[in-house]
Design an enzyme around this catalytic site. Sequence first.
Site, short mmCIF file in Angstrom:
data_model
loop_
_atom_site.label_atom_id
_atom_site.label_comp_id
_atom_site.label_asym_id
_atom_site.label_seq_id
_atom_site.Cartn_x
_atom_site.Cartn_y
_atom_site.Cartn_z
N HIS A 71 26.19 62.86 60.44
CA HIS A 71 25.58 61.75 60.39
C HIS A 71 24.61 61.94 59.17
O HIS A 71 23.97 63.01 58.97
CB HIS A 71 24.83 61.69 61.66
CG HIS A 71 23.73 62.43 62.21
ND1 HIS A 71 22.60 62.24 62.01
CD2 HIS A 71 23.65 63.54 62.92
CE1 HIS A 71 21.90 63.33 62.57
NE2 HIS A 71 22.55 64.07 63.11
N GLU A 222 23.52 58.44 64.67
CA GLU A 222 23.33 59.44 65.38
C GLU A 222 22.01 59.74 66.13
O GLU A 222 22.12 59.86 67.23
CB GLU A 222 23.87 60.75 64.92
CG GLU A 222 24.44 61.88 65.77
CD GLU A 222 23.14 62.54 66.31
OE1 GLU A 222 23.29 63.36 67.34
OE2 GLU A 222 22.15 62.55 65.67
N GLU A 223 21.21 59.62 65.52
CA GLU A 223 19.76 59.86 66.00
C GLU A 223 19.38 58.94 67.19
O GLU A 223 18.42 59.14 67.93
CB GLU A 223 18.50 59.99 65.16
CG GLU A 223 18.87 61.05 63.88
CD GLU A 223 18.55 62.54 64.37
OE1 GLU A 223 18.39 62.64 65.60
OE2 GLU A 223 18.76 63.43 63.78
N HIS A 323 14.52 68.75 64.29
CA HIS A 323 13.35 67.68 64.27
C HIS A 323 12.00 67.88 63.74
O HIS A 323 11.02 67.11 64.25
CB HIS A 323 13.54 67.00 65.55
CG HIS A 323 14.85 66.38 65.82
ND1 HIS A 323 15.07 65.34 66.92
CD2 HIS A 323 16.00 66.34 64.92
CE1 HIS A 323 16.71 65.00 66.72
NE2 HIS A 323 16.88 65.57 65.53
ZN LIG Z 1 21.74 65.61 64.20
#
Ligand SMILES: [Zn+2]
Length: 351
Positions: A71, A222-223, A323
């Site tokens: 992604h 995706e996130e 993240h």
């Molecule tokens: Zn990822």
Amino acid sequence: MNYQPSVQETFSLIKELVSIPSPSGNTSKVISYVEKFLQENGVVTKRNRKGGLIATVKGTNEKEHRMLTAHVDTLGAMVKEIKSNGRLKLTMIGGFRWNSVEGEYCEIETSSGKIFSGTILMHQTSVHVYKNAGDAPRNDENIEVRIDEKVSSREQVKELGIEVGDFVSFDPRVQITDSGYIKSRHLDDKASVAILLNMIKHIQTEKITLPYTTHFLISNNEEIGYGGNSNITPDTVEYLAVDMGALGDGQSSDEYTVSICVKDSSGPYHYGLRKHLVELAQKNEIGYKVDIYPFYGSDASAAIRSGHDIIHGLIGPGIESSHAFERTHESSILNTQKLIYHYLLSEMVDY
Ligand SMILES: [Zn+2]
């Protein structure tokens, strides 16, 4: 099979990708970049309505397909409110902690395409003024953007053209070190996108015939949970998500090997495919780790949840401090590249 991919080539592609802002919901620039890259390498691509990209490479077996996905969307934020003092309140896009972006430079993109720079700060930042600067909670209430313009009221901010709903992206601060690391925001999952793109380039330039028709889905949601849950052809049998391996206490993944995920929050991945990937790694002397990610879901698990009858798997480079201030080493990239290469040329698993 002698495959020695160039890590430097992948590193420089990662650098280009992380430098194009693409928070989930605003990914068209980076998708155009990827589209151009693939078209220049002679691959047919198609955009889906969600804004993702599907590249298809025909293989010997055109009846049973494979799909690989990575992604291109990232964490980010959106302007939630323009404060009366000319600062901006934010709402998060994706899951992270405010402390991981506190002090970060950012870009605000207006709906007409104007870009303004700013810094994400606690309202109570100055220690000369706020006694509780260290203890005040890092939350939606206290985090704000200081825009690099002469503004001190809501009206002045609006005059710039900034409105509620404008996208905010974080400075990736990408660096490649002599010791072989790449550190940057958004290595999740642009490291994997770069790996897939260079793999496709390799297949095309070396005129490698894949055993099965293979789709590469560059997903862009995706996130927020639904990047790769659609646009899966009915002929797709195996679906492999290439996404980061999570590191931390109790994790077996590291920054030097390819991580093979056997279970995450969504449950176990396909047992047969997982065994096949481990076997491929062992046979080809690829450094790997088998791991379980406690708070994680992938595009492959999203596909299963949305009802697709597929064999699903998840592998990826080990990303430190995901993240947040992410980092990985060239050996993790290399091991991931090699495993994907051998996987693409392998026979499908029995089910
Ligand atoms: Zn990822």
